[in-house]
Design a protein around this motif. Structure first.
Motif, mmCIF file in Angstrom:
data_model
loop_
_atom_site.group_PDB
_atom_site.id
_atom_site.type_symbol
_atom_site.label_atom_id
_atom_site.label_comp_id
_atom_site.label_asym_id
_atom_site.label_seq_id
_atom_site.Cartn_x
_atom_site.Cartn_y
_atom_site.Cartn_z
ATOM 1 N N THR A 129 -13.120 -7.803 -1.142
ATOM 2 C CA THR A 129 -14.491 -7.782 -1.655
ATOM 3 C C THR A 129 -14.598 -7.542 -3.160
ATOM 4 O O THR A 129 -15.581 -7.946 -3.775
ATOM 5 C CB THR A 129 -15.314 -6.694 -0.939
ATOM 6 N N GLU A 130 -13.601 -6.889 -3.754
ATOM 7 C CA GLU A 130 -13.743 -6.466 -5.149
ATOM 8 C C GLU A 130 -12.839 -7.214 -6.123
ATOM 9 O O GLU A 130 -13.147 -7.289 -7.317
ATOM 10 C CB GLU A 130 -13.476 -4.958 -5.263
ATOM 11 N N LEU A 131 -11.716 -7.751 -5.647
ATOM 12 C CA LEU A 131 -10.714 -8.346 -6.528
ATOM 13 C C LEU A 131 -10.615 -9.863 -6.312
ATOM 14 O O LEU A 131 -11.159 -10.391 -5.338
ATOM 15 C CB LEU A 131 -9.370 -7.666 -6.301
ATOM 16 N N PRO A 132 -9.920 -10.573 -7.205
ATOM 17 C CA PRO A 132 -9.838 -12.040 -7.101
ATOM 18 C C PRO A 132 -9.207 -12.560 -5.823
ATOM 19 O O PRO A 132 -9.402 -13.713 -5.460
ATOM 20 C CB PRO A 132 -8.982 -12.420 -8.320
ATOM 21 N N GLY A 133 -8.435 -11.744 -5.129
ATOM 22 C CA GLY A 133 -7.802 -12.202 -3.891
ATOM 23 C C GLY A 133 -6.902 -11.133 -3.323
ATOM 24 O O GLY A 133 -6.823 -10.016 -3.846
ATOM 25 N N ILE A 134 -6.209 -11.444 -2.234
ATOM 26 C CA ILE A 134 -5.306 -10.490 -1.592
ATOM 27 C C ILE A 134 -3.913 -10.663 -2.176
ATOM 28 O O ILE A 134 -3.291 -11.720 -2.031
ATOM 29 C CB ILE A 134 -5.318 -10.676 -0.069
ATOM 30 N N ALA A 135 -3.446 -9.631 -2.851
ATOM 31 C CA ALA A 135 -2.132 -9.656 -3.498
ATOM 32 C C ALA A 135 -1.080 -9.254 -2.465
ATOM 33 O O ALA A 135 -0.983 -8.081 -2.085
ATOM 34 C CB ALA A 135 -2.115 -8.694 -4.688
ATOM 35 N N LEU A 136 -0.298 -10.223 -2.010
ATOM 36 C CA LEU A 136 0.622 -9.980 -0.892
ATOM 37 C C LEU A 136 1.755 -9.036 -1.260
ATOM 38 O O LEU A 136 2.172 -8.219 -0.443
ATOM 39 C CB LEU A 136 1.180 -11.312 -0.393
ATOM 40 N N ARG A 137 2.274 -9.145 -2.481
ATOM 41 C CA ARG A 137 3.362 -8.244 -2.871
ATOM 42 C C ARG A 137 2.899 -6.796 -2.813
ATOM 43 O O ARG A 137 3.555 -5.931 -2.219
ATOM 44 C CB ARG A 137 3.855 -8.578 -4.284
ATOM 45 N N GLU A 138 1.755 -6.518 -3.432
ATOM 46 C CA GLU A 138 1.231 -5.159 -3.465
ATOM 47 C C GLU A 138 0.802 -4.687 -2.072
ATOM 48 O O GLU A 138 0.944 -3.503 -1.744
ATOM 49 C CB GLU A 138 0.056 -5.077 -4.442
ATOM 50 N N LEU A 139 0.289 -5.601 -1.254
ATOM 51 C CA LEU A 139 -0.121 -5.239 0.102
ATOM 52 C C LEU A 139 1.083 -4.815 0.937
ATOM 53 O O LEU A 139 1.023 -3.814 1.663
ATOM 54 C CB LEU A 139 -0.834 -6.418 0.762
ATOM 55 N N ASP A 184 -16.706 -4.235 -16.263
ATOM 56 C CA ASP A 184 -17.414 -2.949 -16.394
ATOM 57 C C ASP A 184 -17.438 -2.196 -15.064
ATOM 58 O O ASP A 184 -17.267 -0.964 -15.029
ATOM 59 C CB ASP A 184 -18.849 -3.172 -16.875
ATOM 60 N N ALA A 185 -17.656 -2.932 -13.965
ATOM 61 C CA ALA A 185 -17.672 -2.299 -12.644
ATOM 62 C C ALA A 185 -16.303 -1.760 -12.282
ATOM 63 O O ALA A 185 -16.177 -0.670 -11.694
ATOM 64 C CB ALA A 185 -18.147 -3.303 -11.595
ATOM 65 N N ILE A 186 -15.254 -2.511 -12.615
ATOM 66 C CA ILE A 186 -13.888 -2.040 -12.363
ATOM 67 C C ILE A 186 -13.619 -0.774 -13.162
ATOM 68 O O ILE A 186 -13.035 0.191 -12.653
ATOM 69 C CB ILE A 186 -12.860 -3.137 -12.719
ATOM 70 N N GLU A 187 -14.094 -0.751 -14.409
ATOM 71 C CA GLU A 187 -13.896 0.426 -15.269
ATOM 72 C C GLU A 187 -14.568 1.650 -14.671
ATOM 73 O O GLU A 187 -14.006 2.764 -14.704
ATOM 74 C CB GLU A 187 -14.437 0.137 -16.668
ATOM 75 N N PHE A 207 -4.040 -2.520 -12.612
ATOM 76 C CA PHE A 207 -4.159 -1.069 -12.725
ATOM 77 C C PHE A 207 -5.099 -0.526 -11.657
ATOM 78 O O PHE A 207 -4.786 0.453 -10.959
ATOM 79 C CB PHE A 207 -4.660 -0.710 -14.132
ATOM 80 N N TYR A 208 -6.252 -1.175 -11.486
ATOM 81 C CA TYR A 208 -7.216 -0.744 -10.473
ATOM 82 C C TYR A 208 -6.620 -0.853 -9.070
ATOM 83 O O TYR A 208 -6.856 0.022 -8.220
ATOM 84 C CB TYR A 208 -8.484 -1.583 -10.576
ATOM 85 N N LEU A 209 -5.837 -1.887 -8.832
ATOM 86 C CA LEU A 209 -5.229 -2.081 -7.516
ATOM 87 C C LEU A 209 -4.233 -0.970 -7.199
ATOM 88 O O LEU A 209 -4.265 -0.380 -6.109
ATOM 89 C CB LEU A 209 -4.537 -3.452 -7.466
ATOM 90 N N ILE A 210 -3.331 -0.655 -8.127
ATOM 91 C CA ILE A 210 -2.342 0.401 -7.897
ATOM 92 C C ILE A 210 -3.021 1.764 -7.802
ATOM 93 O O ILE A 210 -2.660 2.604 -6.970
ATOM 94 C CB ILE A 210 -1.278 0.396 -9.014
#
Length: 418
Positions: free
Chosen positions: A258-268, A401-404, A228-231
């Motif tokens: 820097t903020e997420l577990p890794g680089i999501a190639l599909r979404e990128l 919490d930071a993502i929220e 959700f945060y990524l989209i």
């Protein structure tokens, strides 16, 4: 990159899946069988006629005033599977024995429609397409799964338990029924194997089992929130950040780095197309209109993000090799946006690990092939250097919490824009 897929194995799989000659494929796999121990490959081969999937569950569309889409994660007519076990059986038999386990994964809208239909509530324009599809499913006795519906309601299951239990019970009841004739118009056209009481009891039992593992459930909720945060970030960058294509692309890849577990190639890859032309991705094209209608950016985008998360869910579902079989992801939806999203990022192959029960998916077109802007390609290359990859693996990503907090802020920003 999944930890069980090393660069060496990735290169080897790329070589195998680029082959079209079966004897060459078997030879390559056999020669490298020790390196490939515990791995199962599922891919599409050109000029290969597959009989893995029965004709009655292949990609199709049921039409009325609306449409029901049966979508394949892989093109079933070219579907090919291989593992050490399959190779051994093939060497002792002329036929290729492939252990397959499949169900139709019904999305939440479809499960909700099943609930409304059994309760006698009008489906409006969806009635004809839905009844055609449910006739096909029940006539052919196809296994169905409502996992997306249960997971979508996981975060608020306590307060929504009665509605979820009833809806899930009606899903179990209708998918186990048998049509009395060639068409279904009302519930009177179905012969039910479960009474209402029996379906409620079964639903209660399965829901309790499903939500019993709190650790797995919390992981799924956290993963949904990350998606959700990524989209939300993609949409925020497009409509809040003023800048060039490469500036938007860099802003997104920095968030992933820097903020997420890794680089999501599909979404990128999808975001890149969206940043080039924000009307090019059907599911995101009218996001401004949706926010205005909902009068709440977070509510509107949460619904969109679930469609993106749906594909991660399919990968998780397919990675369960505990029964020693390949799970083939096939899903059913009334949502044209979800069907379209499946089409714009075709899969070349997937690899499953028997022990770790994880899955690695490779797209038909590499991320480098999809990024045609020179500046953006240089940014991509920079973030896939050994140094950057090691940095991602060693850096702690944002806490829930930071993502929220960031979700709330970006939602406020978008409400102000629209």
């Amino acid at each position: 990159m999944s930890k069980f897929i090393s660069p060496e194995i990735q290169k080897l799989l790329h070589e195998i899946t680029n082959e079209s000659d079966l004897s060459r494929i078997f030879s390559l796999w056999s020669y490298n069988r020790e390196k490939l121990e515990g791995l199962r490959l599922l891919t599409n081969l050109e000029n290969y006629s597959s009989k893995i999937i029965p004709e009655y569950i292949k990609k199709t569309v049921f039409e009325g005033k609306s449409k029901v889409f049966v979508q394949e994660f892989y093109k079933s007519e070219n579907l090919f599977a291989l593992s050490n076990e399959i190779l051994d059986k093939h060497q002792s038999s002329a036929s290729l024995a492939v252990p397959i386990d499949y169900s139709l994964l019904l999305d939440s809208n479809y499960v909700g429609s099943a609930d409304l239909f059994l309760r006698g509530i009008s489906l409006g324009n969806n009635h004809e397409a839905f009844t055609k599809s449910i006739h096909h499913i029940t006539q052919n006795k196809i296994n169905c799964d409502a996992l997306p519906y249960l997971l979508e309601n996981a975060e608020h299951i306590t307060e929504r338990m009665n509605d979820v239990k009833r809806t899930f019970a009606n899903f179990l009841r209708i998918t186990s029924a048998t049509p009395k004739g060639e068409h279904i118009h009302t519930i009177d056209d179905l012969e039910f194997s479960l009474t209402e009481a029996e379906s409620l009891s079964l639903a209660d039992q399965r829901i309790q089992n499903f939500f019993g593992d709190k650790e797995i459930l919390q992981h799924q909720i956290s993963r949904q929130k990350i998606d959700f945060y990524l989209i939300l970030s993609i949409i925020h960058i497009e409509h809040q950040t003023k800048g060039s294509l490469e500036e938007k692309f860099l802003a997104l890849i920095k968030i992933m780095h820097t903020e997420l577990p890794g680089i999501a190639l599909r979404e990128l890859a999808i975001a890149y197309k969206y940043f080039k032309n924000n009307n090019s991705i059907f599911i995101l094209a009218n996001v401004g209109k949706l926010i205005k209608e909902e009068e709440d950016a977070l509510k509107a985008i949460r619904n969109i993000s679930w469609d993106f998360h749906f594909f991660r869910l399919m990968e998780t579902w397919a990675s369960d090799t505990s029964k020693g079989a390949f799970f083939i992801p096939i899903f059913v939806t009334l949502d044209k946006r979800l069907a379209n999203l499946n089409e714009i990022h075709p899969i070349k192959y997937s690899v499953f690990h028997d022990t770790e029960r994880k899955m690695y998916t490779a797209p038909t077109y590499s991320i480098k092939d999809q990024i045609d802007n020179k500046a953006c390609r240089l940014i991509l290359e920079e973030y896939f250097t050994t140094q950057k990859i090691n940095h991602r693996s060693q850096t702690k990503h944002l806490s829930p919490d930071a993502i929220e907090e960031r979700i709330t802020q970006k939602g406020s920003d978008l409400n102000a824009v629209f």
